[in-house]
Design an enzyme around this catalytic site. Structure first.
Site, short mmCIF file in Angstrom:
data_model
loop_
_atom_site.label_atom_id
_atom_site.label_comp_id
_atom_site.label_asym_id
_atom_site.label_seq_id
_atom_site.Cartn_x
_atom_site.Cartn_y
_atom_site.Cartn_z
N SER A 60 -5.05 -7.72 -3.12
CA SER A 60 -4.42 -6.43 -2.83
C SER A 60 -4.24 -5.65 -4.12
O SER A 60 -3.76 -6.20 -5.12
CB SER A 60 -3.05 -6.67 -2.20
OG SER A 60 -2.29 -5.48 -2.27
N HIS B 94 -8.37 -5.68 -0.64
CA HIS B 94 -7.37 -5.39 0.38
C HIS B 94 -6.64 -4.10 0.01
O HIS B 94 -6.00 -4.02 -1.04
CB HIS B 94 -6.42 -6.58 0.44
CG HIS B 94 -5.35 -6.51 1.48
ND1 HIS B 94 -5.57 -6.88 2.80
CD2 HIS B 94 -4.06 -6.14 1.41
CE1 HIS B 94 -4.44 -6.75 3.48
NE2 HIS B 94 -3.50 -6.29 2.66
N ASP C 233 -3.77 -1.62 0.90
CA ASP C 233 -2.51 -1.47 1.65
C ASP C 233 -2.17 -0.01 1.82
O ASP C 233 -1.81 0.67 0.86
CB ASP C 233 -1.38 -2.18 0.89
CG ASP C 233 -1.46 -3.69 1.02
OD1 ASP C 233 -1.52 -4.18 2.17
OD2 ASP C 233 -1.47 -4.38 -0.02
N MET D 247 0.31 2.68 3.33
CA MET D 247 1.70 2.79 3.83
C MET D 247 2.08 4.26 3.93
O MET D 247 1.74 5.05 3.04
CB MET D 247 2.65 2.09 2.86
CG MET D 247 2.29 0.64 2.58
SD MET D 247 3.54 -0.15 1.56
CE MET D 247 2.75 -1.74 1.27
N HIS E 222 -5.49 -2.44 5.34
CA HIS E 222 -4.32 -2.92 6.06
C HIS E 222 -3.43 -1.71 6.31
O HIS E 222 -2.76 -1.23 5.40
CB HIS E 222 -3.61 -3.99 5.20
CG HIS E 222 -2.35 -4.51 5.80
ND1 HIS E 222 -1.45 -5.30 5.09
CD2 HIS E 222 -1.84 -4.41 7.06
CE1 HIS E 222 -0.44 -5.62 5.87
NE2 HIS E 222 -0.64 -5.09 7.07
N MET F 51 -0.41 0.09 7.44
CA MET F 51 1.01 -0.02 7.78
C MET F 51 1.51 1.41 8.00
O MET F 51 2.24 1.97 7.19
CB MET F 51 1.76 -0.72 6.64
CG MET F 51 1.43 -2.22 6.58
SD MET F 51 1.84 -2.97 4.98
CE MET F 51 0.36 -2.53 4.07
N MET G 281 1.75 -11.87 8.61
CA MET G 281 2.55 -11.46 7.45
C MET G 281 3.51 -12.60 7.08
O MET G 281 4.23 -13.11 7.94
CB MET G 281 3.38 -10.21 7.77
CG MET G 281 2.61 -8.93 8.06
SD MET G 281 1.76 -8.10 6.69
CE MET G 281 2.81 -8.26 5.30
N ASP H 184 -0.83 -12.80 4.43
CA ASP H 184 -0.54 -11.70 3.50
C ASP H 184 0.94 -11.69 3.15
O ASP H 184 1.79 -11.52 4.02
CB ASP H 184 -0.94 -10.37 4.17
CG ASP H 184 -0.76 -9.17 3.25
OD1 ASP H 184 -0.45 -9.35 2.06
OD2 ASP H 184 -0.94 -8.04 3.75
C1 DX5 Z 1 2.90 -6.05 1.76
C2 DX5 Z 1 1.41 -5.92 1.63
C3 DX5 Z 1 0.78 -7.05 0.92
C4 DX5 Z 1 1.31 -7.22 -0.48
C5 DX5 Z 1 0.79 -8.42 -1.14
O1 DX5 Z 1 3.37 -5.12 2.65
O2 DX5 Z 1 0.81 -5.84 2.89
O3 DX5 Z 1 -0.63 -6.90 0.93
O4 DX5 Z 1 0.97 -6.13 -1.27
O5 DX5 Z 1 1.40 -8.49 -2.40
P1 DX5 Z 1 2.01 -9.88 -2.89
O6 DX5 Z 1 0.86 -10.82 -2.98
O7 DX5 Z 1 2.60 -9.55 -4.21
O8 DX5 Z 1 3.03 -10.31 -1.89
ZN ZN Z 2 -1.41 -6.09 2.97
#
Ligand code: DX5
Ligand code: ZN
Length: 217
Positions: free
Chosen positions: A9, A33, A35, A37, A66, A68, A137, A173
């Site tokens: 990520s 990956h 993320d 948000m 991913h 969110m 998760m 994750d």
């Molecule tokens: C959290 C994300 C993860 C996160 C992983 O909401 O979906 O992908 O960034 O980071 P670490 O490995 O630091 O938990």
């Molecule tokens: Zn993620």
């Protein structure tokens, strides 16, 4: 033996120089990956669609998005059309898994289904044929660097049993590190997100190799 994938990520990478951050881990990684948000589904904001599309277009290896975000059914097909190899929608955000999955697949991507810690996997067994990956998760989504939730191992095991011999990936994750990856692998995960473990390491590519070796052992 199960095929293992490491999907770092970039949440904990330096966003001001993402191209070079990605370049130094690309050879060691299977997918990147991403993320996404929206500050609605989770209390944090990362990339809007235009910024995401630019990252996807410049990424030298496949992208695993991913999402969110609250309006996931509207936006997920755009991520597939932008060139992601995998697009994960959250079970808690989608109102039509079958339709959104069909659109993601039609655009040539795999469809992942994300499951938050408080969501039961059993409730989604009926969608198994709509899904190419389950993302379990092991932290509450929103931030990198949180503590791995060992009590999700039972959910991973149940999901692995549900998958049976289907070619569905099982991703874990949140909080994945040298200390925790073996527990996730033993519980059945084959696809591992790691953010802070990789980007806080002196040598991120070497960290990915070490994580892969543990997941394979
Ligand atoms: C959290 C994300 C993860 C996160 C992983 O909401 O979906 O992908 O960034 O980071 P670490 O490995 O630091 O938990
Ligand atoms: Zn993620």
């Amino acid at each position: 033996m199960r095929e293992i994938r490491i999907t770092p990520s970039i949440l904990n990478a330096d966003f001001s120089k993402l191209d070079s951050e990605i370049a130094r881990i690309a050879d060691a990684s299977d997918l990147i990956h991403l993320d996404v948000m929206d500050n609605v589904f989770v209390p944090n904001f990362t990339f809007d669609f235009d910024r995401s599309a630019a990252i996807i277009a410049n990424c030298p290896i496949p992208v695993d998005a991913h999402l969110m975000v609250a309006n996931v059914d509207a936006i997920a097909p755009d991520y597939a059309r932008a060139g992601c190899s995998s697009v994960t929608i959250h079970a808690e955000a989608t109102s039509n898994i079958a339709v959104t999955s069909r659109e993601i697949r039609r655009a040539g991507a795999r469809c992942g289904l994300g499951i938050k810690p408080g969501t039961a996997i059993e409730d989604y067994a009926e969608y198994i044929d709509d899904v190419d990956m389950f993302l379990i998760m092991t932290v509450e989504p929103g931030f990198g660097g949180q503590k791995f939730m060992y009590d999700m191992m039972d959910k991973l095991r149940k999901t692995r049993t549900m998958i049976g011999d289907r070619p569905i990936w099982l991703q874990v994750d949140g909080g994945v590190s040298l200390e925790t990856i073996s527990a996730a692998a033993e519980a059945g995960a084959d696809t591992f997100v790691a953010g802070s473990a990789v980007f806080n390491a002196d040598d991120p590519a070497a960290m990915i190799d070490s994580l892969r070796a543990l997941a394979n052992s």
